[in-house]
Scaffold this active site. Sequence first.
Site, PDB file in Angstrom:
ATOM      1  N   GLY A   1       0.743  -1.368  -0.117  1.00  0.00           N
ATOM      2  CA  GLY A   1      -0.003  -0.091  -0.047  1.00  0.00           C
ATOM      3  C   GLY A   1       0.825   1.275   0.084  1.00  0.00           C
TER       4      GLY A   1
ATOM      5  CB  SER B   1       9.467   6.558  -1.241  1.00  0.00           C
ATOM      6  OG  SER B   1       9.784   6.160  -2.207  1.00  0.00           O
TER       7      SER B   1
ATOM      8  CB  THR C   1      16.176  -7.813  -3.191  1.00  0.00           C
ATOM      9  OG1 THR C   1      15.825  -6.867  -4.033  1.00  0.00           O
ATOM     10  CG2 THR C   1      17.342  -8.485  -4.005  1.00  0.00           C
TER      11      THR C   1
ATOM     12  CG  HIS D   1       9.155   9.913  11.356  1.00  0.00           C
ATOM     13  ND1 HIS D   1       8.079  10.937  11.192  1.00  0.00           N
ATOM     14  CD2 HIS D   1       9.746   9.954  10.148  1.00  0.00           C
ATOM     15  CE1 HIS D   1       8.180  11.486   9.940  1.00  0.00           C
ATOM     16  NE2 HIS D   1       9.308  10.919   9.311  1.00  0.00           N
TER      17      HIS D   1
ATOM     18  CD  GLU E   1      18.833   0.218  -0.610  1.00  0.00           C
ATOM     19  OE1 GLU E   1      18.094  -0.256  -1.195  1.00  0.00           O
ATOM     20  OE2 GLU E   1      18.268   0.639   0.446  1.00  0.00           O
ATOM     21  NE  ARG E   2      17.892   6.898  -0.626  1.00  0.00           N
ATOM     22  CZ  ARG E   2      17.239   7.598   0.364  1.00  0.00           C
ATOM     23  NH1 ARG E   2      17.640   8.652   1.069  1.00  0.00           N
ATOM     24  NH2 ARG E   2      16.066   7.438   0.727  1.00  0.00           N
TER      25      ARG E   2
ATOM     26  N   GLY F   1      21.079  -0.957 -33.175  1.00  0.00           N
ATOM     27  CA  GLY F   1      20.077  -1.110 -34.047  1.00  0.00           C
ATOM     28  C   GLY F   1      19.178  -2.363 -33.704  1.00  0.00           C
ATOM     29  N   GLY F   2      18.740  -3.052 -34.718  1.00  0.00           N
ATOM     30  CA  GLY F   2      17.962  -4.221 -34.436  1.00  0.00           C
ATOM     31  C   GLY F   2      18.324  -5.132 -33.512  1.00  0.00           C
TER      32      GLY F   2
ATOM     33  N   GLY G   1      14.738   4.647  -3.104  1.00  0.00           N
ATOM     34  CA  GLY G   1      14.031   6.018  -2.802  1.00  0.00           C
ATOM     35  C   GLY G   1      13.659   6.398  -4.265  1.00  0.00           C
TER      36      GLY G   1
END
Length: 380
Positions: free
Chosen positions: A131, A134, A160, A179, A243-244, A340-341, A365
């Site tokens: 639901g 971030s 993950t 928080h 992590e970022r 290309g292709g 994030g």
Amino acid sequence: MPYLFETEDHAHARASARRFAQAHIAPHGAAWEENEEFPVELYRTAAGAGMTGVGYPEAVGGQGGDLGHVLVTGDELILAGRSVGTVVGLGSHGIALPPIVRFGTPEQIARFVTPCLRDGKIASLAITEPGGGSDVAALTTRAERDGDHYVVTGAKTFITSGTRADFVTTAVRTGGPGHGGVSLLVIERGTPGFVVSKKLHKTGWWASDTAELHFDGCRVPVANRIGPEHGAFPMIMMNFASERLMLAAQCVSIAELAYQESIAYTRERQAFGKPLTGFQVTRHKLADMASRIAAARALTGEAVTRVLRGEQPAGLAAMAKNVATDMCCFVCDQAVQLHGGSGYMRETLVERLYRDARLYPIGGGTREIMNEVIAKIERY
């Protein structure tokens, strides 16, 4: 091109990771991507080779080193292994273990951290819920105290390594809204009421399994709580900063791989009697790709250097992630165009890298959240 913070020690770390990737990932990576899974034994093989423990103290079972060693190891695993999904799945402990190392008790470290680093146990981090994405402060998975246990009810998604994890470091609500009511619990595989409700199928990162988890009256010992009750939000935010930077570094690695593939292809591919590199438009595309990679690498390297100096450059980390993700999407798109292709065919590496790249403006994030972090620090 190495990062400016690199020393001879980092060169040794690169060499070890390159040998591991060439031997254990590259020969099978393409097949694992198509199968949407790599063998679970690879976790144990990586632990035995010292790959899993890079950046963790020897006292907890690691190989030593710091964030810089983690980044260069991941760089080589992607460049030499050529399977982003495998490397990401293999490294899921990199976001699940740091809160335990930093805030856990010696007993918790011995139970959860050391077996991952030495024996290849699998760890996941579960923050995101079906639901909400971030907005960590709005999570709803509930953990009610019942004696020496918490009773957990709720769901997590986009996790993950979630389908195969031996344990999941899970953010739950133990208190009121906002928080201040969030705690971290380690929930172990096989705990009654904890099930993997779905294996998710993604645009990219195919070899990395991603799960939706469900908790229905799941009883978790209070002894599995990391740090103080209701005190997890700062831990999660600290974890996000590292992590970022790891995600930014992955973007640099992916783009570098796409760039190298593009150079090789355009030198070999003939059109109108000469190789594609004989056309100015091709050379300029490659030059733009190289320039953007260098810029993202420089910004990421500066942020990491500041972390290694003891600074907490949250704004710079957010900038590095946005710059690197934008760069990676651009470079991989240009790589497909130059092929290309062939670039649209699944047997071509750049097609897969193009799909892999799309996750990075979302994961860890979103790009929009990063801009909010930057705006707050810059005090707009």
